[in-house]
Design a protein around this motif. Structure first.
Motif, mmCIF file in Angstrom:
data_model
loop_
_atom_site.group_PDB
_atom_site.id
_atom_site.type_symbol
_atom_site.label_atom_id
_atom_site.label_comp_id
_atom_site.label_asym_id
_atom_site.label_seq_id
_atom_site.Cartn_x
_atom_site.Cartn_y
_atom_site.Cartn_z
ATOM 1 N N THR A 1 0.825 -1.208 0.000
ATOM 2 C CA THR A 1 0.000 0.000 0.000
ATOM 3 C C THR A 1 0.861 1.261 0.000
ATOM 4 O OG1 THR A 1 -1.793 -1.150 1.158
ATOM 5 C CG2 THR A 1 -1.802 1.257 1.241
ATOM 6 N N GLU B 1 -9.459 -3.589 -2.822
ATOM 7 C CA GLU B 1 -8.404 -2.793 -2.187
ATOM 8 C C GLU B 1 -7.408 -2.310 -3.237
ATOM 9 O OE1 GLU B 1 -6.956 -3.959 1.994
ATOM 10 O OE2 GLU B 1 -7.624 -5.861 1.117
ATOM 11 N N ARG C 1 -8.924 0.464 -5.170
ATOM 12 C CA ARG C 1 -8.929 1.724 -4.436
ATOM 13 C C ARG C 1 -7.577 2.428 -4.533
ATOM 14 N NH1 ARG C 1 -9.949 1.602 1.979
ATOM 15 N NH2 ARG C 1 -8.037 0.371 1.851
ATOM 16 N N GLU C 2 -6.498 1.652 -4.428
ATOM 17 C CA GLU C 2 -5.173 2.269 -4.501
ATOM 18 C C GLU C 2 -4.870 2.771 -5.906
ATOM 19 O OE1 GLU C 2 -3.684 3.084 -1.831
ATOM 20 O OE2 GLU C 2 -5.173 1.975 -0.670
ATOM 21 N N LEU D 1 -14.257 -4.606 5.832
ATOM 22 C CA LEU D 1 -13.413 -4.039 4.782
ATOM 23 C C LEU D 1 -14.180 -3.948 3.471
ATOM 24 C CD1 LEU D 1 -10.647 -3.046 3.814
ATOM 25 C CD2 LEU D 1 -9.960 -5.441 3.529
ATOM 26 N N LEU E 1 -14.888 -0.506 1.386
ATOM 27 C CA LEU E 1 -14.436 -0.324 0.011
ATOM 28 C C LEU E 1 -15.607 0.000 -0.912
ATOM 29 C CD1 LEU E 1 -11.940 -3.309 -0.045
ATOM 30 C CD2 LEU E 1 -11.309 -0.898 -0.276
#
Length: 281
Positions: A62, A117, A120-121, A193, A197
């Motif tokens: 991350t 995830e 999202r990054e 989580l 998200l």
């Protein structure tokens, strides 16, 4: 001033058995894949970061993704490569976005990293950054047992055995039984989580070429994974001159029918990027 290219290369030959109920996920060629893809990227003009095994934690990955996102602007390029195990977790939360009610995962050193995830990054990158993602891992279908993913003949052809337990030792698949047990252990955390998200709602603009289809397994190897090794041969130290679709087709043409790489567009990457020669900065 020319464009900037940054790359991140992740390769895990093992995971932390203390975080995976005693399973260490041993593989042979994933660290080699990361190093070799880093060398390819460097030759193409990228400045790269390599995270191997113990370095490839959720926090480490991350942080590296966010550092790259903070630096790159419209017209720049980002390349992400991952070699390791792939897994899946159920998406039992209301309003799930997966047609098969499963989220694919990258099996990082300390826990599974959900596909949402990663999205999202990647969505943190500025508009106009050209994002290419190469994943050399299994996507294990729709939660069915390994023996149901492929016919016994196909399993013997690709892996030399039709025994699901033996297949799991030579494929980049997190064992199905292990996936289920760890999901039950971490169910509350994963569901929270997933809800977080989904509320975020952002969608990355990226081009993905992955090692196989969702209902197939990706083979490890002695030097490189089957997908990465084939990609490197097609690239031929830069001799390849076609665009991304032609690159994908050429890789598929060298792969067995039991492992057919996928090309997927997330969001709305520019058509000019799709037509561009891979690894162009």
């Amino acid at each position: 001033m020319g464009a900037t290219g940054l790359s991140l290369h992740i390769g895990l030959n093992t995971v932390d058995p203390n975080r995976y109920d005693g399973w260490n996920g041993h593989l042979v060629a994933c660290e080699n894949d990361a190093r070799d893809m880093s060398a390819l990227a460097s030759d193409a003009g990228y400045s790269g970061t390599v995270l191997l095994t113990e370095e490839a934690t959720v926090d480490g990955v991350t942080a590296a993704l966010r550092a790259a996102a903070a630096r790159l602007r419209d017209g720049d390029a980002f390349l992400l490569t991952y070699s390791g195990h792939g897994g899946q977790v159920p998406d039992e939360t209301e309003g799930g976005d997966e047609p098969d009610a499963l989220d694919e995962t990258l099996v990082l050193y300390d826990r599974q990293f959900l596909d949402d995830e990663l999205n999202r990054e990647l969505a943190r990158f500025a508009e106009g950054v050209r994002v290419l993602v190469l994943l050399d891992c299994c996507h294990s279908g729709t939660g069915i047992e390994v023996r149901d993913l492929l016919t016994p003949h196909a399993l013997r052809e690709q892996f030399g055995t039709e025994d699901p337990e033996q297949v799991e030792t030579v494929a980049r698949l997190m064992p199905v039984a292990r996936q289920g047990a760890i999901y039950q252990r971490d169910r509350d955390f994963i569901q929270e989580l997933q809800r977080e998200l989904r509320a975020d709602g952002r969608r990355a603009d990226a081009l993905l070429i992955s090692a196989c289809q969702d209902n197939q397994l990706a083979a490890d190897g002695r030097v490189n994974g089957l997908f990465t090794g084939t990609l490197l041969r097609i690239w031929d130290k830069g001799a390849f001159r076609g665009g991304h679709r032609a690159f994908h087709r050429a890789i598929v043409g060298r792969m067995p029918a039991t492992q057919s790489p996928n090309l997927h567009l997330s969001g709305h990457p520019a058509p000019s990027f799709l037509a561009q020669r891979p690894f162009t900065v």
